[in-house]
Design an enzyme around this catalytic site. Structure first.
Site, PDB file in Angstrom:
ATOM      1  N   GLU A 281      -6.545  -0.610   3.365  1.00  0.00           N
ATOM      2  CA  GLU A 281      -6.758  -0.711   1.923  1.00  0.00           C
ATOM      3  C   GLU A 281      -5.465  -1.096   1.196  1.00  0.00           C
ATOM      4  O   GLU A 281      -4.424  -0.469   1.350  1.00  0.00           O
ATOM      5  CB  GLU A 281      -7.272   0.631   1.388  1.00  0.00           C
ATOM      6  CG  GLU A 281      -7.336   0.756  -0.114  1.00  0.00           C
ATOM      7  CD  GLU A 281      -8.396  -0.130  -0.744  1.00  0.00           C
ATOM      8  OE1 GLU A 281      -8.047  -0.862  -1.702  1.00  0.00           O
ATOM      9  OE2 GLU A 281      -9.549  -0.098  -0.291  1.00  0.00           O
ATOM     10  N   SER A 322     -12.289  -5.258  -2.497  1.00  0.00           N
ATOM     11  CA  SER A 322     -12.575  -4.859  -1.118  1.00  0.00           C
ATOM     12  C   SER A 322     -13.798  -5.581  -0.580  1.00  0.00           C
ATOM     13  O   SER A 322     -13.803  -6.053   0.562  1.00  0.00           O
ATOM     14  CB  SER A 322     -12.794  -3.345  -1.055  1.00  0.00           C
ATOM     15  OG  SER A 322     -11.631  -2.648  -1.422  1.00  0.00           O
ATOM     16  N   HIS A 440      -5.751   3.845  -1.336  1.00  0.00           N
ATOM     17  CA  HIS A 440      -6.414   3.430  -2.578  1.00  0.00           C
ATOM     18  C   HIS A 440      -5.966   4.349  -3.713  1.00  0.00           C
ATOM     19  O   HIS A 440      -5.833   5.551  -3.544  1.00  0.00           O
ATOM     20  CB  HIS A 440      -7.932   3.513  -2.410  1.00  0.00           C
ATOM     21  CG  HIS A 440      -8.698   2.804  -3.495  1.00  0.00           C
ATOM     22  ND1 HIS A 440      -8.730   3.249  -4.800  1.00  0.00           N
ATOM     23  CD2 HIS A 440      -9.466   1.688  -3.465  1.00  0.00           C
ATOM     24  CE1 HIS A 440      -9.479   2.437  -5.531  1.00  0.00           C
ATOM     25  NE2 HIS A 440      -9.929   1.475  -4.741  1.00  0.00           N
ATOM     26  N   ASP A 497      -7.683  -5.588   3.009  1.00  0.00           N
ATOM     27  CA  ASP A 497      -8.801  -6.128   2.235  1.00  0.00           C
ATOM     28  C   ASP A 497      -8.297  -7.026   1.114  1.00  0.00           C
ATOM     29  O   ASP A 497      -8.846  -8.072   0.831  1.00  0.00           O
ATOM     30  CB  ASP A 497      -9.683  -5.003   1.681  1.00  0.00           C
ATOM     31  CG  ASP A 497      -8.906  -3.982   0.858  1.00  0.00           C
ATOM     32  OD1 ASP A 497      -7.661  -3.933   0.956  1.00  0.00           O
ATOM     33  OD2 ASP A 497      -9.550  -3.203   0.128  1.00  0.00           O
ATOM     34  N   HIS A 498      -7.191  -6.622   0.497  1.00  0.00           N
ATOM     35  CA  HIS A 498      -6.562  -7.398  -0.580  1.00  0.00           C
ATOM     36  C   HIS A 498      -5.168  -6.830  -0.799  1.00  0.00           C
ATOM     37  O   HIS A 498      -4.786  -5.811  -0.202  1.00  0.00           O
ATOM     38  CB  HIS A 498      -7.387  -7.340  -1.873  1.00  0.00           C
ATOM     39  CG  HIS A 498      -7.719  -5.940  -2.323  1.00  0.00           C
ATOM     40  ND1 HIS A 498      -6.783  -5.091  -2.867  1.00  0.00           N
ATOM     41  CD2 HIS A 498      -8.878  -5.240  -2.282  1.00  0.00           C
ATOM     42  CE1 HIS A 498      -7.355  -3.937  -3.164  1.00  0.00           C
ATOM     43  NE2 HIS A 498      -8.618  -3.989  -2.810  1.00  0.00           N
TER      44      HIS A 498
END
EC number: 3.1.6.-
Length: 636
Positions: A281, A322, A440, A497-498
């Protein structure tokens, strides 16, 4: 407070509304003053003026019916209770929009863009959202709520004020027609063509200009949809050919003229290697010391894996959410602007699925995430992608030394231990996917032993501490994996994811000169000490290359369609990264980057070639055309 007549009262309310929205935009501008630093003074003024057009379109859309009711040429419309009640309605509507936009301003700090269709992705994460509002943004929520009721009260007072001239004249029916015409023009935002949309809001060809003029509610309400986003910058046949030329290689062949981008690996040796994908994440490339040399000292395990495996230094996420990252890793498809999300309609266009291809090649498949099963709808996405086993936080026991409760499901250490236990029993060969969550925001600490920096759930320090924790858990996972009989036959893929968009609390930056899209720059490590030689490579690549890379490594003979190439295919002539930023798309090559807002090419950096500027437009046009015409992938 009093007004000459009903018209001056309504006009004053409209002006007050515009000033209110402009005040919020000023707050937005000064909150991210550095972000808008690339705008000159004149460009800033132009962007603010364009913002007024955006505000007028919103205000007229949601209040014009109230005008009509207030201006009806009947005696009862002069009643104070009648008018003040409509004033409350006016204030409630505008207050709600402004409350939404304040939330959007807070969100902007994470991804440098406005809200678009994120709210449709909340799914089972409402509880997490409420926790963030109550915990992470409690003060802002309280102040925003007070501001909301202040706005409602203000408009109650405006329309409860005295009107000096209450005479109803016969000619006012003609005035009503004029009001309707004005409202219609204001709602559309312009006289010709389709209504004023997000792509019209760029006063100059810079992303920051559009972001300054736009707001979250406008993007959400009037953002691109499949019916109104214009994907025809390049004629479809020409666009498809341009994309096809850029994907051409000696390893893959195109299979069917009716499905022009569908490919297949040429006959080669099939390798039944296992695949383990760990998607971390919000992991920006700048946090890996082996990659960015920023000396954060929180990723020793990933740094070691990067040194001993293949490290891709110019690797990009294809999106900023995500679900976009998962969609691309599962399908090789970057979701086109205006198309439905995977799980909400995109699956109807028959994308290629990693899990389904694995199953057809005799592979066992497993997907999991640290968050609850339905969080980010990963359960549904994994099922669509063909993963036969799926697990979430509800399945994961607490087995570690972590303290407190994570914001998202289970601590990643528990998740990775759970994954280890599952990989002990799953039948080989297998493809597994694990999505972590502990990094996150808000960055809750799993325990003091992992805190290298003064911990703060809202700052980069908190992120660094949680990343240090996740890195430690990856070390434990890899040590356990090395003891398994399947380890020597397994390829581990570590990515994100990013990128993480938390505000930087120091001045450390990635030093690589050819990183033109830092907000998408993430790491990719392919680690298989018995199978793949250590190497550091600077080729431009993205999540869209992962599916063809796996197909190439394993020798699968499946048809597939992606806008990407195998990272191990040296015959590919042009390398690029195609990305999506809300309702904007972009492309980066070795020399620069550029974005497209579906009206103009904007925010050019470096010296990106004219051919790749055309490629950007061609990818967008080709994807949309082939998907909408069911020509993306041939059904089995």
């Amino acid at each position: 407070m009093h007004f000459k007549n009903r018209y001056t009262q309504v006009i004053s309310a409209v002006i007050f509304s515009i000033l209110l929205f402009t005040t919020i935009r000023l707050f937005f501008y000064f909150s991210y003053f550095d972000y808008f630093g690339d705008l000159t003074f004149i460009e800033t003024l132009k962007s603010f003026f364009m913002g007024v057009r955006v505000d007028v379109a919103l205000i007229f859309t949601f209040t014009s019916i109230i005008w009509l009711i207030l201006l009806l040429p009947f005696k009862f419309t002069t009643n104070k209770i009648y008018r003040s009640s409509l004033g409350v309605l006016w204030g409630a509507i505008l207050g709600g929009i402004i409350f939404f936009n304040i939330g959007d301003i807070l969100y902007f700090g994470f991804v440098n863009r406005h809200l678009n269709n994120e709210l449709s992705l909340i799914g089972n994460d409402v509880g997490i959202l409420v926790d963030m509002v109550v915990d992470f943004y409690l003060i802002q929520t309280i102040l925003g709520t007070i501001f909301y009721f202040t706005i409602v009260y203000f408009f109650y007072k405006v329309f409860g004020s005295d009107i000096q001239n209450k005479t109803i004249r016969q000619r006012e029916w003609a005035n009503m027609l004029l009001v309707i015409i004005i409202a219609f023009i204001g709602i559309r935002g312009k006289l010709d063509g389709i209504s004023f949309g997000t792509s019209d809001a760029f006063a100059v060809n810079k992303v920051s200009s559009g972001n300054l003029a736009l707001n979250g509610f406008f993007c959400y309400y009037r953002g691109g949809t499949i019916n109104c986003t214009d994907h025809s910058a390049i004629k479809s046949d020409q666009a498809v050919q341009v994309v096809k030329d850029n994907l051409a290689s000696e390893k893959f062949e195109f299979m069917d003229n009716n499905f022009p981008l569908m490919r297949k690996l040429k006959p080669t040796t099939k390798n039944n290697y296992n695949i383990v994908i760990i998607m971390i994440e919000s992991l920006s490339a700048r946090y890996l010391d082996e990659l960015a040399h920023n000396n954060f000292k929180v990723t020793p395990t990933l740094d070691k894996l990067a040194h001993e495996g293949q490290l891709f230094t110019n690797f990009y996420a294809n999106g900023q959410r995500s679900q976009e990252g998962i969609t691309t890793i599962y399908t090789g498809l970057t979701q086109p602007v205006g198309f439905e999300n995977l799980g909400e309609g995109l699956e109807l266009y028959n994308p290629s699925y990693l899990g389904e291809m694995a199953h057809k090649n005799g592979y066992s498949t497993l997907a999991m995430q640290s968050s609850d099963r339905g969080s980010f709808r990963v359960d549904k996405l994994s099922a669509l992608a063909g993963f036969r086993e799926y697990y979430g936080a509800e399945d994961i026991e607490r087995t570690g030394e972590e303290t407190g409760q994570p914001n998202y499901g289970a601590w990643d250490g528990n998740s990775l231990r759970f994954l280890s236990s599952k990989l002990k029993t799953i039948k080989e060969p297998f493809v597994s996917f694990c999505f972590t969550a502990s990094t996150h925001s808000p960055f809750y600490s799993p325990g003091k032993q992992w805190e290298k920096y003064p911990h703060d759930v809202k700052s980069e320090n908190g992120f660094l501490n949680t990343l240090n924790y996740v890195d430690t858990q990856i070390k434990e996972f890899m040590e356990a994996s090395k003891k398994e009989p399947w380890f020597d036959n397994t390829i581990f893929i570590f990515t994100a994811d990013h990128a993480n968009q938390t505000k930087i609390s120091n001045e450390k930056e990635v030093k690589l000169e050819n990183i033109y899209l830092p907000e998408f720059h993430i790491p990719l490590i392919i680690y298989a000490p018995k199978l793949i030689e250590p190497k550091r490579t600077d080729i431009i690549s993205s999540q869209g290359d992962i599916v063809p890379t796996i197909i190439d490594i394993l020798g699968w003979q499946n048809n597939f369609t992606t806008i990407g190439s195998s990272l191990f295919d040296e015959s590919v002539k042009n390398r690029f990264a195609f990305v999506k930023m809300g309702s904007i798309v972009g492309l980066s090559d070795y020399d620069g980057s550029i974005f497209y807002n579906f009206k103009n090419l904007i925010s050019k950096k470096g010296s990106i070639s004219d051919e790749n500027q055309q490629l950007l437009l061609s990818i967008d046009s080709a994807q949309a055309h082939l998907l909408k015409n069911s020509k993306w992938m041939k059904k089995d």
